[in-house]
Design an enzyme around this catalytic site. Sequence first.
Site, PDB file in Angstrom:
ATOM      1  CE  LYS A  48     -10.020 -55.570 105.346  1.00  0.00           C
ATOM      2  NZ  LYS A  48      -9.425 -55.998 104.077  1.00  0.00           N
ATOM      3  CG  ASN A  49      -6.648 -58.276 105.565  1.00  0.00           C
ATOM      4  OD1 ASN A  49      -7.709 -57.973 105.002  1.00  0.00           O
ATOM      5  ND2 ASN A  49      -5.624 -57.440 105.666  1.00  0.00           N
ATOM      6  CB  CYS A 142      -6.872 -50.119  94.937  1.00  0.00           C
ATOM      7  SG  CYS A 142      -5.489 -49.601  95.881  1.00  0.00           S
ATOM      8  NE  ARG A 147      -3.591 -53.470  96.953  1.00  0.00           N
ATOM      9  CZ  ARG A 147      -4.429 -53.719  97.961  1.00  0.00           C
ATOM     10  NH1 ARG A 147      -5.436 -52.908  98.216  1.00  0.00           N
ATOM     11  NH2 ARG A 147      -4.258 -54.779  98.724  1.00  0.00           N
ATOM     12  CG  ASP A 330      -3.207 -53.256 105.926  1.00  0.00           C
ATOM     13  OD1 ASP A 330      -3.070 -52.592 104.881  1.00  0.00           O
ATOM     14  OD2 ASP A 330      -3.656 -54.415 105.943  1.00  0.00           O
ATOM     15  NE  ARG A 422     -13.532 -52.331 100.958  1.00  0.00           N
ATOM     16  CZ  ARG A 422     -12.467 -52.410 100.176  1.00  0.00           C
ATOM     17  NH1 ARG A 422     -12.044 -51.343  99.539  1.00  0.00           N
ATOM     18  NH2 ARG A 422     -11.820 -53.540 100.028  1.00  0.00           N
TER      19      ARG A 422
HETATM   20  C1  UD1 Z   1      -2.957 -57.825 101.687  1.00  0.00           C
HETATM   21  C2  UD1 Z   1      -3.964 -57.207 102.625  1.00  0.00           C
HETATM   22  C3  UD1 Z   1      -3.800 -55.701 102.677  1.00  0.00           C
HETATM   23  C4  UD1 Z   1      -2.366 -55.329 103.006  1.00  0.00           C
HETATM   24  C5  UD1 Z   1      -1.390 -56.052 102.086  1.00  0.00           C
HETATM   25  C6  UD1 Z   1       0.065 -55.855 102.498  1.00  0.00           C
HETATM   26  C7  UD1 Z   1      -5.813 -58.742 102.427  1.00  0.00           C
HETATM   27  C8  UD1 Z   1      -7.210 -58.988 101.944  1.00  0.00           C
HETATM   28  N1  UD1 Z   1      -5.292 -57.551 102.129  1.00  0.00           N
HETATM   29  O1  UD1 Z   1      -3.230 -57.303 100.383  1.00  0.00           O
HETATM   30  O2  UD1 Z   1      -4.689 -55.198 103.674  1.00  0.00           O
HETATM   31  O3  UD1 Z   1      -2.189 -53.942 102.847  1.00  0.00           O
HETATM   32  O4  UD1 Z   1      -1.645 -57.472 102.120  1.00  0.00           O
HETATM   33  O5  UD1 Z   1       0.265 -56.279 103.792  1.00  0.00           O
HETATM   34  O6  UD1 Z   1      -5.225 -59.571 103.083  1.00  0.00           O
HETATM   35  N2  UD1 Z   1       2.379 -57.539  94.482  1.00  0.00           N
HETATM   36  C9  UD1 Z   1       2.841 -57.768  93.204  1.00  0.00           C
HETATM   37  N3  UD1 Z   1       2.189 -58.693  92.458  1.00  0.00           N
HETATM   38  C10 UD1 Z   1       1.140 -59.420  92.922  1.00  0.00           C
HETATM   39  C11 UD1 Z   1       0.694 -59.183  94.241  1.00  0.00           C
HETATM   40  C12 UD1 Z   1       1.339 -58.241  94.993  1.00  0.00           C
HETATM   41  O7  UD1 Z   1       3.784 -57.132  92.733  1.00  0.00           O
HETATM   42  O8  UD1 Z   1       0.601 -60.256  92.209  1.00  0.00           O
HETATM   43  C13 UD1 Z   1       3.057 -56.539  95.314  1.00  0.00           C
HETATM   44  C14 UD1 Z   1       2.123 -55.389  95.696  1.00  0.00           C
HETATM   45  O9  UD1 Z   1       2.085 -54.393  94.725  1.00  0.00           O
HETATM   46  C15 UD1 Z   1       2.741 -54.917  96.994  1.00  0.00           C
HETATM   47  C16 UD1 Z   1       3.292 -56.203  97.615  1.00  0.00           C
HETATM   48  O10 UD1 Z   1       3.355 -57.143  96.564  1.00  0.00           O
HETATM   49  O11 UD1 Z   1       3.813 -54.050  96.745  1.00  0.00           O
HETATM   50  C17 UD1 Z   1       2.451 -56.763  98.740  1.00  0.00           C
HETATM   51  O12 UD1 Z   1       1.115 -56.934  98.288  1.00  0.00           O
HETATM   52  P1  UD1 Z   1       0.220 -58.146  98.812  1.00  0.00           P
HETATM   53  O13 UD1 Z   1       0.848 -58.696 100.033  1.00  0.00           O
HETATM   54  O14 UD1 Z   1      -0.054 -59.081  97.690  1.00  0.00           O
HETATM   55  O15 UD1 Z   1      -1.121 -57.418  99.185  1.00  0.00           O
HETATM   56  P2  UD1 Z   1      -2.578 -58.005  99.135  1.00  0.00           P
HETATM   57  O16 UD1 Z   1      -2.559 -59.479  99.341  1.00  0.00           O
HETATM   58  O17 UD1 Z   1      -3.289 -57.466  97.943  1.00  0.00           O
END
Ligand code: UD1
Length: 443
Positions: A48-49, A142, A147, A330, A422
């Site tokens: 998915k990711n 979420c 997030r 995850d 999902r």
């Molecule tokens: C992706 C995955 C999700 C997984 C997560 C962490 C997808 C579609 N989803 O989510 O399943 O749980 O990686 O492995 O691929 N953060 C910030 N600012 C930002 C973005 C992130 O502070 O703009 C922080 C988040 O709060 C978190 C960390 O960075 O603590 C990691 O998040 P991130 O890797 O961005 O997660 P997603 O890409 O949303």
Amino acid sequence: MDVGARAHTHSGSKPSAPTAKPKAVPMDALILQGGRPLSGRVHVSGAKNAALPVMAATLLAPGQHVLRNVPSLADTRTMARVIERLGAKVEFTDHQCLIDTTNITSLEAPYDLVSTMRASIYVLGPMVARFGSARVSLPGGCAWGPRPVNLHLEGLDAMGASLEIDHGYIVAKNARLRGASIRHEVVSVGATAQIMMAATLAEGTTVIDGAALEPDITALGEVLLQCGARIEGLGTRTVTVHGVKSLKPIDTTIIPDRIEAATFMAAAAITGGSITLEQCAPDHLRATTERLTEAGCLIESERDQLTISGPVRPAAVTVTTQPYPGFPTDMQAQMMALCSIADGESVITDTIYLDRFTHVPELARLGADIRLDHNVARIRGVKSLQGAPVMATDIRASAALVLAALVAEGETRISRIYHLDRGYEAMDQKLNALGASVRRVKE
Ligand code: UD1
């Protein structure tokens, strides 16, 4: 895209106020009878990711794109709908997704879709890179807390996107992206993908320091390379992207889903069964393999197959989530389900999402003994769990409840199972084929 078409696309897009209500979600429930060790072979679906950013990346290049091994999930269908709303044509049949992005007629990803799946924000970078303009709803919170998407926005801004927030929408107008030096103190999968996609068509060179190493990101980079992008450092913390004028359409096969694979590994571990995963990537499963081996599982892998046999009773383990190649957040909830019946006290710390523990009270309803102190859970293993009605709260929490229900005495009813749908393709059917008793009912 030529200038005329570009101008047409801009003027043709008159974004409306975000009034549409999210669609009602069908409320299926799963009913499981616990206590059957699982055995047999299971085919791992596409990731998915990995699929979601590649689907969004089709917006970078006009033309007909072919994506194979796309998992049939609520989230991939949502991404297809987001892209369709932008004017692309999407045909999604039997794990093949054909996307024609020749005529993009709208620049808006609306709230009713983005609010059902945060990863919809992936269309922002490609749209700004190709058209200079976009209007994408902010995803909001979420189930387990805030997030943020600040790194996505700051990265695109550093590249000259001049983003504004307008009535809940991220808006870019007539931007011309240029290369930038971007440093992430926090490793972000999404922001790395977002910036990498946008940088492929920016003028000049973009350097992302602190890039994510997740296989989904490396796979996205490789897809972009095949389309003519110039990217260096994939699979390292420093990724460099030299912008090019245009990209060719995508023709690719999505990599196997390491989280689905790891969840089935946990299913073998928790039921004391033996499962062979087919079409998986054992290399992507190292952190899970290490922890499950510590818990007493026997694991062997060869090429794209992995066989796992669970112990009579798992041993307690200590798990701390980290960005890849560390233990994935995850899999945190699923590991907690396993620890709830382990021999001894396990400690699970989530360093990625400090509040990702909505499964704790639900596991407690099945008899788990878990004490939560901020982002650290101490789990005293109990000899057995008992079936009870529980509620799924997010994708991985749902998977944890399914795992616990596989060993709980008697019947467990898991409601709001749309969360599971999902992220897991036909999980009930796959589990039944392995000898579980899982029934889907309408609520
Ligand atoms: C992706 C995955 C999700 C997984 C997560 C962490 C997808 C579609 N989803 O989510 O399943 O749980 O990686 O492995 O691929 N953060 C910030 N600012 C930002 C973005 C992130 O502070 O703009 C922080 C988040 O709060 C978190 C960390 O960075 O603590 C990691 O998040 P991130 O890797 O961005 O997660 P997603 O890409 O949303």
